[in-house]
Write an enzyme that holds these catalytic residues in place. Structure first.
Site, PDB file in Angstrom:
ATOM      1  CB  CYS A 177      12.765  26.241 -29.084  1.00  0.00           C
ATOM      2  SG  CYS A 177      13.800  24.858 -28.372  1.00  0.00           S
ATOM      3  CE1 TYR A 229      -4.467 -10.078  -2.382  1.00  0.00           C
ATOM      4  CE2 TYR A 229      -3.626  -9.466  -4.529  1.00  0.00           C
ATOM      5  CZ  TYR A 229      -3.933  -9.085  -3.107  1.00  0.00           C
ATOM      6  OH  TYR A 229      -3.645  -7.890  -2.540  1.00  0.00           O
ATOM      7  CB  CYS A 287      17.236  26.790 -25.149  1.00  0.00           C
ATOM      8  SG  CYS A 287      16.601  25.267 -26.121  1.00  0.00           S
ATOM      9  CB  CYS A 326      13.484  26.471 -23.928  1.00  0.00           C
ATOM     10  SG  CYS A 326      13.564  27.555 -25.276  1.00  0.00           S
ATOM     11  CB  CYS A 340      16.579  27.916 -29.656  1.00  0.00           C
ATOM     12  SG  CYS A 340      15.756  28.292 -28.166  1.00  0.00           S
ATOM     13  CG  ASP A 395       4.139  -2.249  -7.036  1.00  0.00           C
ATOM     14  OD1 ASP A 395       3.655  -2.008  -5.877  1.00  0.00           O
ATOM     15  OD2 ASP A 395       5.311  -1.587  -7.310  1.00  0.00           O
ATOM     16  CE  LYS A 411       4.212  -7.685  -1.367  1.00  0.00           C
ATOM     17  NZ  LYS A 411       3.384  -6.595  -1.745  1.00  0.00           N
ATOM     18  CE  LYS A 454       8.182  -4.932  -0.295  1.00  0.00           C
ATOM     19  NZ  LYS A 454       7.524  -3.805  -0.667  1.00  0.00           N
ATOM     20  CD  GLU A 463      -1.483 -16.312  -4.738  1.00  0.00           C
ATOM     21  OE1 GLU A 463      -1.837 -15.102  -4.973  1.00  0.00           O
ATOM     22  OE2 GLU A 463      -1.849 -17.032  -4.311  1.00  0.00           O
TER      23      GLU A 463
HETATM   24  S1  IVH Z   1      -2.482 -12.125  -0.046  1.00  0.00           S
HETATM   25  C1  IVH Z   1      -3.417 -11.545   4.553  1.00  0.00           C
HETATM   26  N1  IVH Z   1      -1.416 -12.160  -2.516  1.00  0.00           N
HETATM   27  O1  IVH Z   1       0.681  -7.082  -0.772  1.00  0.00           O
HETATM   28  C2  IVH Z   1      -2.801 -11.170   3.392  1.00  0.00           C
HETATM   29  N2  IVH Z   1      -1.414 -10.229  -1.383  1.00  0.00           N
HETATM   30  O2  IVH Z   1       2.268  -6.593   1.585  1.00  0.00           O
HETATM   31  C3  IVH Z   1      -3.623 -11.348   2.247  1.00  0.00           C
HETATM   32  N3  IVH Z   1      -0.340  -8.258  -2.678  1.00  0.00           N
HETATM   33  O3  IVH Z   1      -1.906  -5.954   1.303  1.00  0.00           O
HETATM   34  C4  IVH Z   1      -2.704 -10.835   0.864  1.00  0.00           C
HETATM   35  N4  IVH Z   1      -0.262  -9.303  -4.433  1.00  0.00           N
HETATM   36  O4  IVH Z   1      -2.108  -5.584  -1.335  1.00  0.00           O
HETATM   37  C5  IVH Z   1      -1.641 -11.491  -1.392  1.00  0.00           C
HETATM   38  N5  IVH Z   1      -0.746 -12.403  -4.585  1.00  0.00           N
HETATM   39  C6  IVH Z   1      -1.054 -11.829  -3.518  1.00  0.00           C
HETATM   40  C7  IVH Z   1      -0.519 -10.234  -3.465  1.00  0.00           C
HETATM   41  C8  IVH Z   1      -0.820  -9.548  -2.403  1.00  0.00           C
HETATM   42  C9  IVH Z   1       0.011  -8.300  -3.941  1.00  0.00           C
HETATM   43  C10 IVH Z   1      -0.514  -6.996  -1.813  1.00  0.00           C
HETATM   44  C11 IVH Z   1      -1.566  -6.870  -1.012  1.00  0.00           C
HETATM   45  C12 IVH Z   1      -1.128  -6.890   0.528  1.00  0.00           C
HETATM   46  C13 IVH Z   1       0.236  -6.498   0.304  1.00  0.00           C
HETATM   47  C14 IVH Z   1       0.975  -6.902   1.460  1.00  0.00           C
END
Ligand code: IVH
Length: 668
Positions: A429, A224, A405, A423, A408, A116, A114, A311, A112
């Site tokens: 300006c 998720y 500046c 400025c 100006c 942010d 990840k 990551k 999946e």
């Molecule tokens: S599963 C037991 N799935 O990443 C852990 N986490 O660094 C269950 N996160 O705390 C988490 N996308 O906030 C999972 N597809 C994804 C995710 C995900 C982002 C975050 C989540 C977690 C952190 C861990």
């Protein structure tokens, strides 16, 4: 009668939630935004007349309005662990070996994205959202239910019937890039510091006290992971598929992989494809699919042994810094910009990178001719993160931040405690003057949409306008002489300018562009003082009487009016018939009966939403504040008022009003 209203409220709620789902979860709306707004307005109107029928899962909850002063700490039923992290394929292979050792070779992974953002746990009972809790320290998190309810993709009530009676679903709340960009654009206009990246913006928003603001910020949420005493499915993949059916927006682009090589393919694909997403991801999460195998693998103290996060490295390249230029923003702030030898980074050619401010230049000690490292991390604009000093030329010299500046020539200033140089030549300006006018005609200000930034530049460069008031002095004959200006567009432009004279006072106040005065503050000021002259004549103390106005904002207002050229501008606007006071209609609903009084509103009310109550206080000249102190004049108490507040009010001897007593107070 009342039964039929109850029925109508239920039907409308259902209809609105269905459209919500189609729009925010499926991204396939079937009605226009306008039609949707009408339905919601109707529901809110009915609920206002019959508050006894407001249900906790009503879509009107998504508009927000409730205030959370302090987020309650809640213990997680299932600890909210984090994931083991890796940046290398080798370590990922090691993870795969460890998995095989425990469960053999008959397994599959789910890959999946990840996301942010900020982790959230949503608890549902009998299909209704009952609680939303942040991660916190993993043991305990903050109850942010009120704010989470404003996120349209989070279902308040589930679809179908086959969900567990009680379960928790976890996911990530995030801010789409577009929303982030819009917020920053607006902040730039009123000279507020910019938000660093979408993740911080999401985290900050989720912890705001006023859920109405959270509602406006358009957060989103992917789910998720499922947790329950008895999950109806045997593996993660099927659970998430089911969650989708129940109305959740689930992990997008989830894929099964039968071995670690397929996992590598998934990672490689998304390391580049991520640049095309509408939101930020910082890696990929790999999970063993079968719940039974997950149980066999178990947990370390901090994280599951059945999952790992790969990551992405912040995308980084090195290139030559050819020169540094200094840009003047519309608020006069100076941004140093690095001009780079073009280089490919994260799918786009980068030629420029922000150097932010003088401190950053000093800290990095970047010099023209240096080879610099450029990164694209969570931030949208690439940044310079370091200098390859091994490649530095002998005769390079330290960069000295400009003192004047570039547009100006006026000497720059640096306000104490602020990183930016400014400025100060606001009215002379060019980029500042043009920027001010662009703000003035903007959609949320005077709304003169036929006057775009190009036309403003054209009118400014030809000397036809020097400030916002000059817009009202434009003559047809002069305009017709300009390039690209035919009769039709001139007529259009003049009609737009004429129509803007009807724009209500509070928007004019926002339009003139006083530093730190956004739309909300402008509205508050307008209702409190009723006209521009009273604002102009107000001293700091009087300005501080207005709810939510602090020292900086108050000072910015007095500074603005102390400048004679601003007074001249206001007088010109007055001569042209721009609204500089509340209209009769606005005044009818307003008074100064509560002038000098400050109120604390607490609890739930039947005739007002808490937001409306505050608005009423402000429209009648009072001040609504958050916490009780010796200076509080009254506390207006609704149902379920916090016991701490009650105690404090009693201790300080502050009179407590009911909703009805308050209404009498303004009616008299
Ligand atoms: S599963 C037991 N799935 O990443 C852990 N986490 O660094 C269950 N996160 O705390 C988490 N996308 O906030 C999972 N597809 C994804 C995710 C995900 C982002 C975050 C989540 C977690 C952190 C861990």
């Amino acid at each position: 009668m009342s039964e039929s209203i109850k029925h109508k409220i239920e039907e409308l709620s259902k209809k609105i939630e269905e459209h919500n789902y189609r729009y925010y979860v499926e991204a396939q709306p079937v009605i226009s935004d306008y039609e949707f707004d009408k339905l919601l307005e109707e529901l809110i109107r009915l609920e206002k007349e019959h508050p006894e029928y407001i249900k906790p899962d009503s879509p009107s909850q998504r508009v927000g309005g409730q205030i959370t002063k302090e987020f309650k700490a809640v213990k997680h039923k299932y600890p909210m662990l984090s994931l083991g992290n890796t940046y290398s394929e080798e370590e990922l292979s090691d993870f795969d070996e460890r998995v095989k050792k425990v469960i053999g070779t008959d397994y599959e992974y789910v890959c999946e994205l990840k996301y942010d953002g900020v982790a959230i746990g949503l608890t549902y009972k009998y299909g209704m959202l009952v609680q939303a809790v942040t991660r916190g320290d993993g043991e305990k998190g903050d109850d942010v239910t009120t704010n989470a309810k404003t996120i349209k993709s989070i279902p308040l009530k589930l679809r179908g019937h086959d969900y567990p009676e009680e379960f928790e679903i976890r996911g990530e709340i995030f801010m789409p890039r577009k929303v982030f960009d819009e917020i920053n654009k607006e902040r730039e206009e009123i000279a507020e510091p910019l938000l660093a990246n979408p993740r911080n913006a999401a985290a900050g928003t989720l912890k705001m006290q006023d859920s109405a603001i959270v509602a406006k910020r358009n957060l989103d949420c992917f789910l998720y992971a499922m947790y329950a005493e008895h999950l109806p499915y045997k593996n993660h993949f099927d659970s998430i598929k089911a969650a989708k059916k129940w109305g959740f927006k689930t992990s997008e682009f989830m894929e099964k992989s039968s071995d670690i090589h397929e996992v590598f393919n998934y990672i490689n694909k998304w390391d580049t494809a991520r640049n095309n997403l509408k939101f930020d991801i910082d890696g990929v999460v790999i999970k063993v699919n079968s719940y039974e195998q997950q149980r066999n693998l178990g947990f370390t103290a901090k994280s599951p042994r059945w999952a790992i996060a790969y990551k992405f490295k912040a995308q980084r390249v090195s290139t030559l810094l050819e020169s540094i230029s200094y840009q003047v923003g519309r608020t006069g702030s100076i941004t140093p910009v690095a001009n780079l030898k073009p280089v490919l980074l994260a799918g786009t050619t980068v030629k420029r990178a922000s150097l932010h401010n003088a401190d950053i230049i000093e800290k990095l000690d970047v010099r023209i001719g240096d080879t610099v490292f450029v990164e694209k991390g969570g931030e949208i604009i690439p940044k310079i993160v370091g200098v390859d000093k091994t490649k530095r030329h002998e005769h390079s010299h330290k960069e000295h931040f400009i003192t004047h500046c570039p547009e100006c020539g006026v000497k720059l200033i640096r306000i104490e405690d602020e990183a930016n140089h400014y400025c100060p030549n606001e009215s002379g300006c060019p980029p500042q003057v043009k920027g001010k006018m662009e703000h003035f005609v903007g959609r949320r200000a005077m709304d003169i949409d036929s006057l775009g930034s190009e036309t403003i530049a054209q009118l400014y460069d030809t000397g036809l306008i020097k400030n916002s008031a000059d817009i009202y002095e434009l003559k047809k004959d002069d305009l017709l002489k300009l390039e690209r200006m035919a009769e039709k567009s001139v007529n259009n432009l003049l009609a737009g300018i004429e129509a803007s004279k009807k724009i209500p006072f509070e928007r004019v106040l926002y339009a003139v562009g006083i530093r730190h005065i956004g739309e909300t503050t402008a509205k508050k000021l307008a209702y409190y003082f009723k006209n521009i002259d009273s604002i102009k004549n107000a001293n700091l103390e009087q300005l501080l009487e207005v709810g939510d106005i602090g020292e900086t904002t108050a000072k910015s207002i007095t500074d603005y009016f102390a400048e004679s050229k601003n007074s001249v501008l206001i007088e010109k606007l007055r001569q042209h018939g721009v609204q500089l006071e509340l209209s009769q209609e606005q005044l009818v609903n307003a008074s100064d009966k509560l002038k000098g009084l400050s109120f604390v509103v607490s609890g739930v009310f039947s005739k007002f939403s808490r937001d409306d109550l505050k608005k009423t206080i402000e429209q009648n000249g009072g001040k609504s504040v958050g916490s009780i102190s010796g200076k509080t004049s009254y506390v207006i108490a609704g149902e379920n008022m916090g016991p701490e507040k009650l105690k404090k009010a009693e201790k300080l001897g502050i009179p407590i009003l009911t909703e009805d007593e308050f209404i009498k107070m303004i009616e008299n």
